[in-house]
Scaffold this active site. Structure first.
Site, PDB file in Angstrom:
ATOM      1  N   HIS A 134       0.904   8.760  -4.163  1.00 47.07           N
ATOM      2  CA  HIS A 134       1.868   9.195  -3.128  1.00 47.07           C
ATOM      3  C   HIS A 134       1.508   8.527  -2.047  1.00 47.07           C
ATOM      4  O   HIS A 134       2.122   7.984  -1.200  1.00 47.07           O
ATOM      5  CB  HIS A 134       2.229  10.538  -2.936  1.00 47.07           C
ATOM      6  CG  HIS A 134       2.945  10.854  -2.028  1.00 47.07           C
ATOM      7  ND1 HIS A 134       4.375  11.223  -2.117  1.00 47.07           N
ATOM      8  CD2 HIS A 134       2.905  11.000  -0.717  1.00 47.07           C
ATOM      9  CE1 HIS A 134       5.065  11.445  -1.091  1.00 47.07           C
ATOM     10  NE2 HIS A 134       4.072  11.452  -0.243  1.00 47.07           N
ATOM     11  N   GLU A 135       0.484   8.864  -1.373  1.00 44.10           N
ATOM     12  CA  GLU A 135      -0.178   8.598  -0.120  1.00 44.10           C
ATOM     13  C   GLU A 135      -0.418   6.788  -0.026  1.00 44.10           C
ATOM     14  O   GLU A 135      -0.168   6.322   0.789  1.00 44.10           O
ATOM     15  CB  GLU A 135      -1.410   9.168   0.294  1.00 44.10           C
ATOM     16  CG  GLU A 135      -1.333  10.625   0.581  1.00 44.10           C
ATOM     17  CD  GLU A 135      -0.267  11.187   1.357  1.00 44.10           C
ATOM     18  OE1 GLU A 135       0.166  10.362   2.292  1.00 44.10           O
ATOM     19  OE2 GLU A 135       0.359  12.169   1.227  1.00 44.10           O
TER      20      GLU A 135
ATOM     21  N   HIS B  62       2.722   5.290   0.786  1.00 46.68           N
ATOM     22  CA  HIS B  62       3.007   5.225   2.291  1.00 46.68           C
ATOM     23  C   HIS B  62       2.160   3.895   2.735  1.00 46.68           C
ATOM     24  O   HIS B  62       2.326   3.304   3.625  1.00 46.68           O
ATOM     25  CB  HIS B  62       2.534   6.680   2.800  1.00 46.68           C
ATOM     26  CG  HIS B  62       3.529   7.839   2.707  1.00 46.68           C
ATOM     27  ND1 HIS B  62       4.826   7.472   3.005  1.00 46.68           N
ATOM     28  CD2 HIS B  62       3.483   9.127   2.291  1.00 46.68           C
ATOM     29  CE1 HIS B  62       5.408   8.775   2.955  1.00 46.68           C
ATOM     30  NE2 HIS B  62       4.632   9.571   2.523  1.00 46.68           N
TER      31      HIS B  62
ATOM     32  N   HIS C 108       3.579   0.960   2.247  1.00 44.34           N
ATOM     33  CA  HIS C 108       4.798   0.603   3.402  1.00 44.34           C
ATOM     34  C   HIS C 108       4.129   0.081   4.607  1.00 44.34           C
ATOM     35  O   HIS C 108       4.843  -0.726   5.184  1.00 44.34           O
ATOM     36  CB  HIS C 108       5.369   2.134   3.325  1.00 44.34           C
ATOM     37  CG  HIS C 108       6.750   2.073   4.069  1.00 44.34           C
ATOM     38  ND1 HIS C 108       7.600   3.261   4.101  1.00 44.34           N
ATOM     39  CD2 HIS C 108       7.621   0.994   4.102  1.00 44.34           C
ATOM     40  CE1 HIS C 108       8.781   2.795   4.501  1.00 44.34           C
ATOM     41  NE2 HIS C 108       8.611   1.240   4.858  1.00 44.34           N
TER      42      HIS C 108
END
Length: 725
Positions: free
Chosen positions: A512-513, A516, A519
């Site tokens: 998940h991180e 990010h 991104h």
């Protein structure tokens, strides 16, 4: 919409920093040298010797941490703010008619030193704080907020922005230039630029006061958490899995204690609640964990919550909104609080029904053990593991043996390489702020440098709880600066020489991180204010949550879930059981999340927050929805960093669920293509990661998916409805 910081990445980012895994703001490009400015009596020579204001002659401009000391920050902030004020005043007082170049572009180029200093400081206070940094943060947060407000409330500056905005269609701007005008104008309006007189002054006062309160709330949560430990005897350790016992010994050593301890880091206390057969100790740990910031001591956050809510309501009213929830929802994908609540309620009933089924299973096991009490919060995780073991013949310790953190890091990089054609190479020549931190360089297939990625994976004192992404430098198309991105997690650090074995949930968080992180790393925009994660709050989680799906794919687990001793892959029958159990306890997880989402929204719809009794308020909301007593909020109010340590997720915690709709529907595009690395689908997804806020969020999703999102994949993947066919 997230505040965009031409006014200093520093000020509003400071308001967001403690609450959001991706609450990061783009830093402006380089401006005049700070040593040209004298601030608060500091000498030119002293400023010139300040490493925060000097040129960083380091690999790829990485921060020179060994040179930076806490005493450098205040003079550096003061000098950089003075420089930035002069830059903004030059733009605002320019006698020439406003143009994109002399106003919008000039703002993007202003405040470079301030943005750079803030990013170092903000990351240190989150990841490696101490009393000196806490004191600097307490002093600077309101000063930076006032600095920010002085810019957004500068009437001459806004007049120039407004003139460009009114004539944007006649100026022949590119699509990104026009988008920058739109985003900037909206940001200024939402920051009070159209207020006048006493309202304008009051708005600035509120921003400064809130900034100090956010800092205090976050520091209280961390300090109160660090006060508590649960000592474990040798007999206690013998009843725990080896990895939990190892982490407890390491935690005790790190605190220079004579005994192993459980701490209030989630990665320490949750495994203990899952595995400890000692019900009395579980109750101690559970109560301590859920009462952080609520202990009637110097770190109590109840009054802070009431004050924050009151100021937020007043601020929203000044801007013409009924409540702070209406203010926050405007400009997001949801649009209104009612739409956000409707989404949560759509998921609530099937989630609650599943949770009640899970509770019945737990109650049956407790009865077998002769426990006559009702199912309590400190029972749920322990007995859930018993149910899981019986239903799927799964032993959490057995699964962890195949989830070595080193291999999981390799897996996250491998997926990025397959999807996006990038490569990650570890660098040992780049300075870090703590020995646990590691750095990788991201390159393209031709070996060209694209960015740096820092990984800080272990819990320790001075580091806030949770997991998050931030940056030391955003991608900047004007200057050509490549991104420097950081992921933080809070896994248990094992004894020296032992592997760091993590849970299936921990590994999902890792992915998940890193979603990010990608991104930020893959950002390819012209203007830093539109780069990376500078998107709608209820869209920012999509790139992170969709990336989680790759971890649980059999192809990835077969390749990277290797036993830490033998190196053998996870046996097919164990892998099958692990995947079958993915939706197990999903009722609890979803209800726990929604409890926080409902309470967060209810707080910010309340029009009399000064009268709120925090615990009674929580109870009233959860009772209204019929939440099972044994399932509390995932984040109780007094340690709800997302909501009260900044504004990133205030009245916006629902956005994880909103993004859940997007990510489940989005990953279905790969399933429909028949290949989890389908090149055409991956290329469209890369466009999402690289485009930042250059287009509206819904348009961005539709460009990827070909249509608006559907909630059906989320309900199906969580096991709340049957798959068709």
């Amino acid at each position: 919409m997230k505040t965009h910081l031409y006014l200093g990445a520093a000020a509003a980012a400071l308001l967001l920093a403690a609450c959001d895994p991706a609450a990061d703001a783009p830093a402006p490009a380089p401006g005049p040298q700070a040593e040209e400015v004298e601030a608060n009596g500091a000498t030119h020579e002293a400023l010139a010797d300040n490493p925060l204001l000097a040129e960083w002659n380091t690999p790829h401009g990485a921060p020179p941490f060994s040179q930076i000391q806490p005493e450098h920050f205040i003079p550096a902030f003061e000098a950089a703010m003075e420089t930035h004020r002069a830059e903004i005043e030059a733009i605002a007082s320019n006698p020439e008619a406003p143009t994109f170049e002399n106003t919008m572009l000039a703002m993007e180029l202003a405040g470079a030193d301030l943005g750079r200093i803030w990013r170092v400081f903000g990351n240190l206070t989150s990841s490696a704080s101490n009393d000196e940094l806490d004191a600097v943060q307490a002093e600077m947060s309101p000063r930076l907020a006032r600095h920010s407000s002085a810019i957004t409330l500068n009437a001459d500056l806004f007049a120039r922005i407004d003139a460009i905005h009114q004539n944007v269609e006649q100026l022949g701007l590119t699509a990104q230039q026009a988008r920058l005008v739109e985003v900037t104008h909206e940001s200024f309006v939402r920051s009070g630029a159209q207020l006048e007189g006493e309202d304008r002054e009051r708005f600035a006062e509120i921003r400064a006061e809130l900034a100090g309160l956010y800092t205090r709330f976050a520091q209280n949560e961390r300090r109160d958490s660090e006060l508590w430990t649960l000592p474990l005897s040798s007999e206690d350790l013998a009843e725990l899995p080896s990895d939990i016992a190892s982490a407890a010994r390491a935690a005790g050593q790190a605190r220079e204690l004579d005994t192993p301890v459980i701490t209030l880091s989630r990665s320490s206390v949750e495994p203990f609640l899952q595995q400890s057969p000692n019900r009395a100790q579980r109750e101690q740990a559970w109560r301590a964990f859920y009462n952080r910031g609520n202990n009637a001591n110097e770190f109590d956050n109840n009054d802070n919550i009431r004050t924050i809510l009151g100021l937020r309501l007043e601020m929203a009213n000044l801007l013409g909104f009924e409540t702070f929830a209406h203010y926050r929802a405007a400009g997001t994908m949801a649009g209104t609080p009612d739409a956000a609540i409707a989404l949560m309620e759509q998921v609530w009933e099937p989630a609650r029904a599943r949770a009640l089924e899970e509770k019945a299973d737990i109650a049956a096991l407790m009865a077998e053990d002769g426990v006559e009490d009702d199912v309590m919060g400190w029972d749920w995780r322990f007995y859930t593991e018993r149910v899981r073991a019986e239903r799927y013949d799964l032993d959490e310790d057995e699964v962890r043996a195949y989830l070595d953190l080193e291999n999981m890091i390799a897996a996250q990089f491998y997926v990025a390489e397959r999807l996006f054609g990038v490569r990650f190479t570890e660098r040992d020549d780049i300075e870090v702020y703590h020995p646990d931190v590691r750095v990788w360089e991201m390159t393209n297939a031709e070996g060209e440098h694209l960015g740096l990625f820092y990984g800080d994976y272990f819990a320790r004192q001075g580091k806030r709880s949770g997991a998050w992404m931030s940056s030391f430098r955003p991608q900047n198309g004007i200057t050509g600066d490549t991104p420097i991105i950081i992921n933080n997690c809070n896994y248990n650090k094992p004894d020296e020489g032992e592997p760091a074995l993590i849970s299936f949930t921990d590994a999902t968080t890792l992915f998940h991180e890193f979603g990010h992180g990608l991104h930020g790393l893959l950002s390819n925009t012209e203007f830093p204010s539109l780069a990376g994660t500078s998107v709608d709050r209820d869209f920012v989680e999509f790139p992170a949550q969709v990336y989680e799906h790759w971890f649980s794919q059999p192809y990835i687990l077969e390749r990277f879930a290797l036993h830490y001793e033998t190196g053998e892959p996870m046996p097919a029958e164990l892998l099958e059981r692990v995947l079958e159990a993915q939706n197990f306890n999903e009722g609890f997880s979803t209800v726990e999340f929604l409890n926080s989402g409902f309470v967060d929204m209810a707080y910010h719809l309340d029009t009399n927050p000064s009268e709120i009794d925090v615990e009674a308020f929580e109870t009233e909301v959860l009772t209204r929805y019929g939440s099972p007593q044994a399932i509390p909020m995932r984040h109780r109010s007094t340690h709800f960093l997302h909501s009260f340590a900044g504004e990133g997720y205030a009245a916006g915690y629902y956005s994880y669920m909103w993004a859940g709709v997007l990510d489940n529907d989005g990953f279905d595009a790969f399933i429909e293509a028949g290949d989890i690395f389908d090149p055409e689908t991956a290329a469209r997804l890369k466009d999402v990661y690289s485009s930042g806020n250059t287009i509206p969020a819904m348009e961005n999703f539709i460009n990827f998916r070909g249509r608006e999102p559907s909630v059906e994949p989320l309900l199906r993947n969580r096991g709340f409805i049957e798959a068709e066919g």
